[in-house]
Write an enzyme that holds these catalytic residues in place. Structure first.
Site, PDB file in Angstrom:
ATOM      1  N   LYS A 183       0.843  -1.191   0.000  1.00  0.00           N
ATOM      2  CA  LYS A 183       0.000   0.000   0.000  1.00  0.00           C
ATOM      3  C   LYS A 183       0.879   1.243   0.000  1.00  0.00           C
ATOM      4  O   LYS A 183       1.879   1.302   0.715  1.00  0.00           O
ATOM      5  CB  LYS A 183      -0.920   0.031   1.225  1.00  0.00           C
ATOM      6  CG  LYS A 183      -1.827   1.264   1.243  1.00  0.00           C
ATOM      7  CD  LYS A 183      -2.865   1.203   2.354  1.00  0.00           C
ATOM      8  CE  LYS A 183      -2.289   1.544   3.704  1.00  0.00           C
ATOM      9  NZ  LYS A 183      -3.333   1.684   4.741  1.00  0.00           N
ATOM     10  N   ARG A 186     -10.118  -1.520   7.084  1.00  0.00           N
ATOM     11  CA  ARG A 186      -9.228  -2.372   7.887  1.00  0.00           C
ATOM     12  C   ARG A 186      -8.886  -1.726   9.219  1.00  0.00           C
ATOM     13  O   ARG A 186      -8.728  -2.411  10.228  1.00  0.00           O
ATOM     14  CB  ARG A 186      -7.989  -2.775   7.110  1.00  0.00           C
ATOM     15  CG  ARG A 186      -7.003  -1.676   6.680  1.00  0.00           C
ATOM     16  CD  ARG A 186      -6.102  -1.218   7.797  1.00  0.00           C
ATOM     17  NE  ARG A 186      -4.819  -0.772   7.331  1.00  0.00           N
ATOM     18  CZ  ARG A 186      -4.041   0.046   7.983  1.00  0.00           C
ATOM     19  NH1 ARG A 186      -4.446   0.587   9.143  1.00  0.00           N
ATOM     20  NH2 ARG A 186      -2.849   0.376   7.531  1.00  0.00           N
ATOM     21  N   GLN A 234     -12.317   7.960   8.755  1.00  0.00           N
ATOM     22  CA  GLN A 234     -11.967   6.853   9.642  1.00  0.00           C
ATOM     23  C   GLN A 234     -13.020   6.642  10.722  1.00  0.00           C
ATOM     24  O   GLN A 234     -13.319   5.508  11.111  1.00  0.00           O
ATOM     25  CB  GLN A 234     -10.608   7.121  10.295  1.00  0.00           C
ATOM     26  CG  GLN A 234      -9.451   7.212   9.330  1.00  0.00           C
ATOM     27  CD  GLN A 234      -9.055   5.871   8.745  1.00  0.00           C
ATOM     28  OE1 GLN A 234      -9.308   4.827   9.328  1.00  0.00           O
ATOM     29  NE2 GLN A 234      -8.442   5.894   7.575  1.00  0.00           N
ATOM     30  N   ASP A 279     -16.427  17.202  16.667  1.00  0.00           N
ATOM     31  CA  ASP A 279     -15.409  17.568  15.683  1.00  0.00           C
ATOM     32  C   ASP A 279     -15.254  19.083  15.732  1.00  0.00           C
ATOM     33  O   ASP A 279     -16.233  19.810  15.979  1.00  0.00           O
ATOM     34  CB  ASP A 279     -15.837  17.122  14.278  1.00  0.00           C
ATOM     35  CG  ASP A 279     -14.686  17.153  13.278  1.00  0.00           C
ATOM     36  OD1 ASP A 279     -14.178  16.081  12.914  1.00  0.00           O
ATOM     37  OD2 ASP A 279     -14.294  18.257  12.847  1.00  0.00           O
ATOM     38  N   VAL A 280     -14.038  19.547  15.503  1.00  0.00           N
ATOM     39  CA  VAL A 280     -13.821  20.988  15.492  1.00  0.00           C
ATOM     40  C   VAL A 280     -14.639  21.651  14.380  1.00  0.00           C
ATOM     41  O   VAL A 280     -14.994  22.831  14.466  1.00  0.00           O
ATOM     42  CB  VAL A 280     -12.321  21.329  15.316  1.00  0.00           C
ATOM     43  CG1 VAL A 280     -11.539  20.945  16.551  1.00  0.00           C
ATOM     44  CG2 VAL A 280     -11.736  20.650  14.084  1.00  0.00           C
ATOM     45  N   GLY A 316      -5.403   8.094  15.512  1.00  0.00           N
ATOM     46  CA  GLY A 316      -4.765   9.242  14.887  1.00  0.00           C
ATOM     47  C   GLY A 316      -3.257   9.088  14.876  1.00  0.00           C
ATOM     48  O   GLY A 316      -2.663   8.514  15.798  1.00  0.00           O
ATOM     49  N   SER A 358      -3.167   2.301  17.700  1.00  0.00           N
ATOM     50  CA  SER A 358      -2.904   1.727  16.386  1.00  0.00           C
ATOM     51  C   SER A 358      -2.109   2.693  15.520  1.00  0.00           C
ATOM     52  O   SER A 358      -2.452   3.873  15.421  1.00  0.00           O
ATOM     53  CB  SER A 358      -4.243   1.397  15.700  1.00  0.00           C
ATOM     54  OG  SER A 358      -4.040   1.052  14.350  1.00  0.00           O
TER      55      SER A 358
END
Length: 326
Positions: free
Chosen positions: A67, A110, A138, A159-160, A222, A296
């Site tokens: 990828k 994924r 995401q 969210d901002v 993130g 992650s």
């Protein structure tokens, strides 16, 4: 070679099957049935971006892929996703290129699936409220995946960009079939969530450890490099820390490297890699009071197994465009 667009991928991938595939990939990873070189990262400082090259080979699943993914924090201002990617699949037997596919959707699927696996093993069984900080691409697959492994009743989103949060709430309420409320602060999200998703391009912490209640499970996905983080040190310190790749987070993740540099934790604070828990070597959640954290940075095996699932399903359904390269 088969070309698969984003719309093609939406037709062939379900979250339930993707979670099962990614869980199998982690099992293979633990049992040394995978070749996963540390990804190559090029920082494009002039344009505030990163380019990552992520090859992998799952020997048992026969999934061989690479990828190429970019992270550009300013892209949303230009009408583009912050993450863009392309995936190439090769035949392990001959090296022949089998498929080229849009990789941003694969990445979202994924990554969501990996958090789904982590949530399966680390979240309390009785969780009801999911909190989402960051309402981008995401975040959608994160919520989708969590809803596949837990019986959730409500989600909160912050969210901002208030309009982005509104669109997210409307879209995902229809998709998941639950109530989704927009929160005015990240603190409100963190204080009320049973499962907390932090999916931002922040370079400074967006949550504080003092906001996190006992029994919470956190999925932090993130990533903006070694010197940036979305979690504060106290959140990491008070959590049972599980990672997708110890080598990866210790080379790349500011969320872990900064608390180590500060002396708040050391490397032994990493309780386990997710593959160890999937393989049954270490236990996941051990009581209803502990705070669990899955950090992650992304493993290429997740892309390879998801891309192969998409390729094989597309062949079965006759979806995609065949091209000759010779």
């Amino acid at each position: 070679m088969l070309l698969l667009t984003r719309n093609d991928l939406k037709k062939v991938l379900s979250m339930r099957e993707t979670i099962d595939a990614v869980e199998k990939a982690f099992f293979e990873f633990y049992h040394k049935k995978a070749e996963v070189p540390l990804r190559t990262i090029i920082e494009i400082e002039k344009h505030n971006g990163f380019l990552l090259y992520m090859p992998s080979y799952l020997k048992e699943s026969e999934a061989l892929a690479i990828k190429v993914v970019s992270l550009y924090a300013q892209n949303p201002k230009k009408g583009l996703p912050s993450v863009l990617a392309t995936i190439l699949i090769n035949d392990p037997e001959t090296g022949k290129p089998l498929a080229l596919m849009e990789g941003t959707y694969i990445t979202a699927m994924r990554t969501g699936a990996a958090s789904g696996v982590a949530t399966k093993y680390l979240a309390r069984k009785d969780v009801k409220i999911v909190g989402i900080i960051g309402a981008g691409v995401q975040a959608r697959t994160q919520l989708w995946a969590i809803s596949e492994v837990r019986d959730i009743e409500k989600a909160l989103v912050y969210d901002v960009n208030k309009e982005r949060a509104k669109v997210f709430a409307e879209e995902m309420a229809k998709k998941i079939g639950i109530e989704i409320n927009i929160s005015l602060t990240a603190q409100e999200i963190a204080e009320n969530a049973d499962v907390l998703v932090v999916a931002t391009t922040a370079k400074e912490p967006v949550i504080k450890g003092e906001w996190i209640k006992e029994g919470t499970h956190i999925n932090s996905i993130g990533w903006m490099g070694k010197d940036a983080r979305e979690l504060d040190s106290e959140t990491v310190r008070k959590s049972k820390l599980v990672v997708d790749s110890k080598e990866g987070v210790l080379n790349e993740s500011g969320d872990i490297l900064i608390p180590i540099k500060e002396g708040v934790i050391d490397e032994t604070h990493i309780y386990a890699e997710l593959s160890e828990i999937v393989a049954g070597i270490k236990r996941g959640r051990e009581n209803d009071n502990e705070i669990t954290l899955f950090k992650s940075v992304g493993l290429a095996i997740e892309d390879a197994i998801t891309a192969k699932l998409a390729y094989e399903t597309a062949l079965e359904l006759g979806i995609g465009t065949k091209v000759e390269l010779q």
